[in-house]
Design a protein around this motif. Structure first.
Motif, mmCIF file in Angstrom:
data_model
loop_
_atom_site.group_PDB
_atom_site.id
_atom_site.type_symbol
_atom_site.label_atom_id
_atom_site.label_comp_id
_atom_site.label_asym_id
_atom_site.label_seq_id
_atom_site.Cartn_x
_atom_site.Cartn_y
_atom_site.Cartn_z
ATOM 1 N N PRO A 190 32.155 45.286 50.624
ATOM 2 C CA PRO A 190 32.131 46.660 50.296
ATOM 3 C C PRO A 190 33.267 47.639 50.713
ATOM 4 O O PRO A 190 33.470 48.489 50.145
ATOM 5 N N LYS A 191 33.854 46.811 51.699
ATOM 6 C CA LYS A 191 34.948 47.561 52.572
ATOM 7 C C LYS A 191 36.386 47.183 51.961
ATOM 8 O O LYS A 191 37.292 47.743 52.158
ATOM 9 N N ALA A 192 36.263 46.286 50.955
ATOM 10 C CA ALA A 192 37.520 45.825 50.338
ATOM 11 C C ALA A 192 38.148 47.115 49.648
ATOM 12 O O ALA A 192 37.718 48.194 49.317
ATOM 13 N N LYS A 193 39.653 47.195 49.893
ATOM 14 C CA LYS A 193 40.446 48.555 49.674
ATOM 15 C C LYS A 193 41.297 47.948 48.307
ATOM 16 O O LYS A 193 41.975 47.097 48.329
ATOM 17 N N LEU A 194 41.365 49.105 47.259
ATOM 18 C CA LEU A 194 42.165 49.147 46.192
ATOM 19 C C LEU A 194 43.477 48.989 46.434
ATOM 20 O O LEU A 194 44.014 50.007 47.415
ATOM 21 N N ILE A 195 44.324 48.394 45.860
ATOM 22 C CA ILE A 195 45.964 48.546 46.311
ATOM 23 C C ILE A 195 46.443 49.084 45.203
ATOM 24 O O ILE A 195 46.336 48.472 43.999
ATOM 25 N N PRO A 196 46.820 50.366 45.386
ATOM 26 C CA PRO A 196 47.275 51.259 44.228
ATOM 27 C C PRO A 196 48.688 50.721 43.766
ATOM 28 O O PRO A 196 49.170 50.940 42.370
ATOM 29 N N LEU A 197 49.640 49.996 44.287
ATOM 30 C CA LEU A 197 51.020 49.814 43.892
ATOM 31 C C LEU A 197 51.465 48.388 44.568
ATOM 32 O O LEU A 197 51.389 48.163 45.840
ATOM 33 N N VAL A 198 52.118 47.529 43.681
ATOM 34 C CA VAL A 198 52.650 46.485 43.954
ATOM 35 C C VAL A 198 53.955 46.266 43.586
ATOM 36 O O VAL A 198 54.055 46.241 42.276
ATOM 37 N N SER A 199 54.898 45.833 44.454
ATOM 38 C CA SER A 199 56.320 45.812 44.108
ATOM 39 C C SER A 199 56.978 44.573 43.984
ATOM 40 O O SER A 199 57.808 44.326 43.307
ATOM 41 N N LYS A 200 56.047 43.492 44.482
ATOM 42 C CA LYS A 200 56.389 41.750 44.287
ATOM 43 C C LYS A 200 55.226 41.031 44.196
ATOM 44 O O LYS A 200 54.481 41.401 45.412
ATOM 45 N N LYS A 227 45.223 36.836 35.413
ATOM 46 C CA LYS A 227 45.719 38.045 34.937
ATOM 47 C C LYS A 227 46.887 38.335 35.908
ATOM 48 O O LYS A 227 47.836 38.719 35.347
ATOM 49 N N LEU A 228 46.661 37.683 37.084
ATOM 50 C CA LEU A 228 47.954 37.944 38.241
ATOM 51 C C LEU A 228 49.270 37.198 37.481
ATOM 52 O O LEU A 228 50.231 37.671 37.679
ATOM 53 N N LYS A 229 48.740 36.174 36.984
ATOM 54 C CA LYS A 229 49.814 35.239 36.484
ATOM 55 C C LYS A 229 50.758 35.730 35.263
ATOM 56 O O LYS A 229 51.725 35.771 34.959
ATOM 57 N N ALA A 230 49.870 36.553 34.274
ATOM 58 C CA ALA A 230 50.323 37.343 33.227
ATOM 59 C C ALA A 230 51.085 38.378 33.635
ATOM 60 O O ALA A 230 52.236 38.601 33.159
ATOM 61 N N ILE A 231 50.851 39.048 34.683
ATOM 62 C CA ILE A 231 51.437 40.331 35.191
ATOM 63 C C ILE A 231 52.646 39.561 35.955
ATOM 64 O O ILE A 231 53.762 40.519 35.710
ATOM 65 N N LYS A 232 52.605 38.569 36.468
ATOM 66 C CA LYS A 232 53.889 38.182 37.383
ATOM 67 C C LYS A 232 54.938 37.680 36.227
ATOM 68 O O LYS A 232 55.947 38.075 36.305
ATOM 69 N N ALA A 233 54.528 37.287 35.065
ATOM 70 C CA ALA A 233 55.532 37.032 34.037
ATOM 71 C C ALA A 233 56.225 38.096 33.465
ATOM 72 O O ALA A 233 57.418 38.161 33.321
ATOM 73 N N VAL A 234 55.507 39.077 33.236
ATOM 74 C CA VAL A 234 56.195 40.347 32.769
ATOM 75 C C VAL A 234 56.980 41.062 33.721
ATOM 76 O O VAL A 234 57.924 41.564 33.343
ATOM 77 N N VAL A 235 56.354 41.271 34.963
ATOM 78 C CA VAL A 235 57.247 42.061 36.008
ATOM 79 C C VAL A 235 58.545 41.566 36.344
ATOM 80 O O VAL A 235 59.504 42.056 36.251
#
Ligand code: GLU
Length: 379
Positions: A190-200, A227-235
């Protein structure tokens, strides 16, 4: 939200929006989530200056509910039947909800074959560009009622990144049932924090996705890893991505409300050309060519075409015009390109010099297997 982030959002014109089955299918009510789709249409009406392309899931899920399945059927014709019944239900709701906002939508059903052939890919690009110029919103899904494993894109996370890449989108918006990417599993910690911005997206970010084989829920297909794999391809091709909870966030708020919760992934590379995007991320190679060290050096150092003299072996069957991987002797992927020879002919030409090829096949036979303009280096 930083100034750069704000400015980036302002400059975004073309958006591919992927919506997961969990949001589109209301398992309690046993139907397509009409309320959500109506809210979506009203939201999109607020951002008419953007070009929106929707990649929808939910066909199999909606069909399952309608036909009384409790779990996703594993038998292929049953799954295809669910998709066939569900897709039409889904589109009916989309069409009505958007018509209420005076927006026309069009259905586009795709399979991996549409991305594999460059001609088909170009045709598709032209058609969708035309739809967008007429302010029609394309609603895309995999053609699940006919696509079997070998011609499937796989899951709609991959489909949405392929679509974002082939349409040269500025933003891939992924609506899932989680608030974004967390530094730990929010379902357990429950203490997990959202990461608002990822630059790499590096290994440490990928490791936050948990199990690479996780396959979502009863109705959805991809987990966080896909999802992260899909995001990695586009970024890596110059498109930004935003991951948000479709139960709490609507498209207009991503652009108009600075407090919108989610994870923004900044494009980490310059825009790739359409051809390079296709070669690198979208198409799926039919076979491979194993090339000796000299041939690999020539590709890497002088960006030359690939000649038969450096080719040691040919893996799998393919035709002239197909996409193939270029591997070094240890099996590492070095490049990808369009072959001028089919696999059978190429097997006769291994290690041969140009004069030997001409003696075998005549003077008109191409001297290179992959022309440098049809080749992209990956390592
Ligand atoms: N194309 C599938 C459907 O419409 C969904 C696949 C996915 O969610 O990844 O049911």
């Amino acid at each position: 939200m930083s100034e750069t982030h704000k400015q980036t959002l302002k400059n975004i014109k073309r958006v591919v929006l992927k919506i997961g089955s969990n949001i589109l299918v209301d398992s309690k009510q046993g139907a397509v989530n009409k309320r959500f789709i109506e809210a979506l249409a009203a939201s999109i009406k607020n951002i008419e200056d953007k070009e929106i392309v929707i990649v929808t899931s939910g066909a199999v899920g909606a069909g399952m509910l309608k036909l009384g399945y409790k779990e996703k059927p594993s038998v292929i014709p049953e799954k295809q039947t669910c998709a066939s019944v569900g897709q039409i239900e889904l589109m009916h709701v989309y069409s009505q909800a958007f018509a209420n906002e005076n927006i026309t939508v069009g259905q586009v059903l795709l399979s991996a074959e549409d991305f594999r052939h460059r001609d088909r890919y170009k045709n598709l690009q032209n058609m969708i560009h035309l739809m967008l110029s007429k302010k029609i919103i394309p609603i895309i899904n995999e053609n699940d009622s006919v696509a079997t494993a070998e011609i499937k894109v796989g899951d709609n996370d991959k489909l949405s990144s392929d679509v974002a890449l082939f349409l040269d989108a500025d933003l891939l918006l992924l609506f899932t049932d989680e608030d974004g990417l967390f530094d730990d599993n929010p379902k357990i910690n429950p203490k997990a924090k959202l990461i608002p911005l990822v630059s790499k997206i590096d290994e440490s970010i990928l490791s936050l996705a948990g199990d690479p084989n996780s396959t979502g829920s009863a109705v959805s297909t991809g987990g966080m890893y896909s999802k992260l794999k899909a995001i990695k391809a586009v970024v890596e091709s110059g498109c930004h991505a935003f991951l948000a909870n479709g139960r709490r966030v609507l498209p207009h708020s991503v652009f108009l409300d600075e407090s919108t919760v989610g994870t923004f992934f900044m494009a980490s590379h310059k825009r790739l050309s359409s051809r390079k995007r296709w070669l690198t991320f979208v198409s799926s190679p039919k076979g491979s060519l194993v090339v000796d060290a000299g041939g690999i050096r020539a590709l890497k150092n002088t960006h030359s075409s690939l000649l038969p003299v450096g080719i040691l072996s040919v893996v799998h069957q393919f035709d002239a015009g197909d996409l193939v991987n270029v591997l070094d002797e240890s099996g590492n992927l070095v490049a990808r390109g369009i072959t001028k020879y089919d696999s059978e002919t190429l097997r006769l030409l291994l290690r041969k010099k140009t004069y030997e090829i001409h003696a075998l096949l005549g003077d008109k036979a191409p001297e290179e297997v992959i022309h440098k303009n049809d080749l992209v280096l990956l390592a």
